[in-house]
Write an enzyme that holds these catalytic residues in place. Sequence first.
Site, PDB file in Angstrom:
ATOM      1  N   SER A 151       0.735  -1.214   0.019  1.00  6.98           N
ATOM      2  CA  SER A 151      -0.050   0.256   0.083  1.00  6.98           C
ATOM      3  C   SER A 151       1.114   0.888  -0.140  1.00  6.98           C
ATOM      4  CB  SER A 151      -1.146  -0.140   1.335  1.00  6.98           C
ATOM      5  OG  SER A 151      -1.401  -1.097   1.032  1.00  6.98           O
ATOM      6  N   ARG A 208       1.208   8.136   6.205  1.00  4.15           N
ATOM      7  CA  ARG A 208      -0.061   6.963   6.834  1.00  4.15           C
ATOM      8  C   ARG A 208      -1.603   7.891   6.671  1.00  4.15           C
ATOM      9  NH1 ARG A 208       0.349   2.701   9.755  1.00  4.15           N
ATOM     10  NH2 ARG A 208       2.426   2.729   9.337  1.00  4.15           N
ATOM     11  N   HIS A 237      -3.043   6.541   3.341  1.00  5.73           N
ATOM     12  CA  HIS A 237      -2.820   4.746   3.689  1.00  5.73           C
ATOM     13  C   HIS A 237      -4.593   4.440   4.721  1.00  5.73           C
ATOM     14  CE1 HIS A 237      -2.574   1.332   6.226  1.00  5.73           C
ATOM     15  NE2 HIS A 237      -2.763   0.896   4.140  1.00  5.73           N
TER      16      HIS A 237
END
Lengths: 208, 208
Positions: free
Chosen positions: B13, B36, B39
Amino acid sequence: MQKLLPEEIEKRSFEIITKELGGILLDEEQAFVMKRVIHTTADFDYVENLCFSEDVVKKMQEAIRNGACIVTDTQMAKAGINKKELSKYGGEVFCFMGDEDVAAKAKEKGSTRAAASMEKAAVLEKEVIFAVGNAPTALMRLHELMQEGVVFPKGIIGVPVGFVNVVEAKEMILKAEVPYIVARGRKGGSNVAAAICNALLYGMKHRV
Amino acid sequence: MQKLLPEEIEKRSFEIITKELGGILLDEEQAFVMKRVIHTTADFDYVENLCFSEDVVKKMQEAIRNGACIVTDTQMAKAGINKKELSKYGGEVFCFMGDEDVAAKAKEKGSTRAAASMEKAAVLEKEVIFAVGNAPTALMRLHELMQEGVVFPKGIIGVPVGFVNVVEAKEMILKAEVPYIVARGRKGGSNVAAAICNALLYGMKHRV
């Protein structure tokens, strides 16, 4: 800045969302869910992404009214779902992700805890709505368990977020014979899963 | 679909996110946080929205290393923050939103529980990073408490989501004398707050 209490902020927020949605035609019950997801994310992409199977809101609310539980794949979604409201109908929220037996089973089988947690949920002697906000492997395993006739969900809220296997896992649910609310594409999350569960619950208050 | 374990999915990812970010120039530490958040949300709008004060990642990580606690305004963010990782440095996560004294104080003063929970946090005898993922009133009260010299945060993660007072509350923090990470505009959420906290923590592992 306006001095407003939370309930006033929420009311004003939904007015703004309704206004910005403009003339988009939505089924009233779907709109109630959609607006709460937009309220939670400030992301109008969900107008395009959110997919509803026929009469899913009514079906899931009926299941909740009959005491269905909610099983989710993240502690965050569990924290966000209004458990007090759900308990009025006899339901509970479960998340098995932190359970030792789930971790052990995942390790033994070389699968994920998310998949193992769906297996644990499948043998609950309860009616269950599944709310998947994180792990595509949870959705994939759930789909397998349905095909094997091991589990018969009262509904699936399929809104994992991410970049790998997420889109595909959701497409599987969109083709399955199950009441679903799915956020097509990459977007979703535990916050979206919780928002949809709460929209179902809050929608019931006005219609009991 | 590929059969991948969670750590492989996460790695893949981040590779996809990095690729799709393309040639965008980002400070390495900011990039770690930004990726992050993307994500967690699959939302590349954060590339534009996320604002970092100078050296904020280093400063907040330093505070955590010295045992700073994290105070957040939602149980969901608390559920999502990696408390085990934080505890390695002596820190804890607090959320006072469900506390009875907070509810009583909010009622008495005609304010919000979020604002009252910041007042409770302000008198903690601990160094604190505030992570606000939901309530603009929390950010507004925190800003007042800073101006009154009652609280000196080691940092503010200001990422409430919403349509009323949210943009304005964040702009106040962007002008304040405090290390901040703020999601400018309407977007944010408990998931984003937790993702930023975890990015700080995971970034430290590689740099201890």
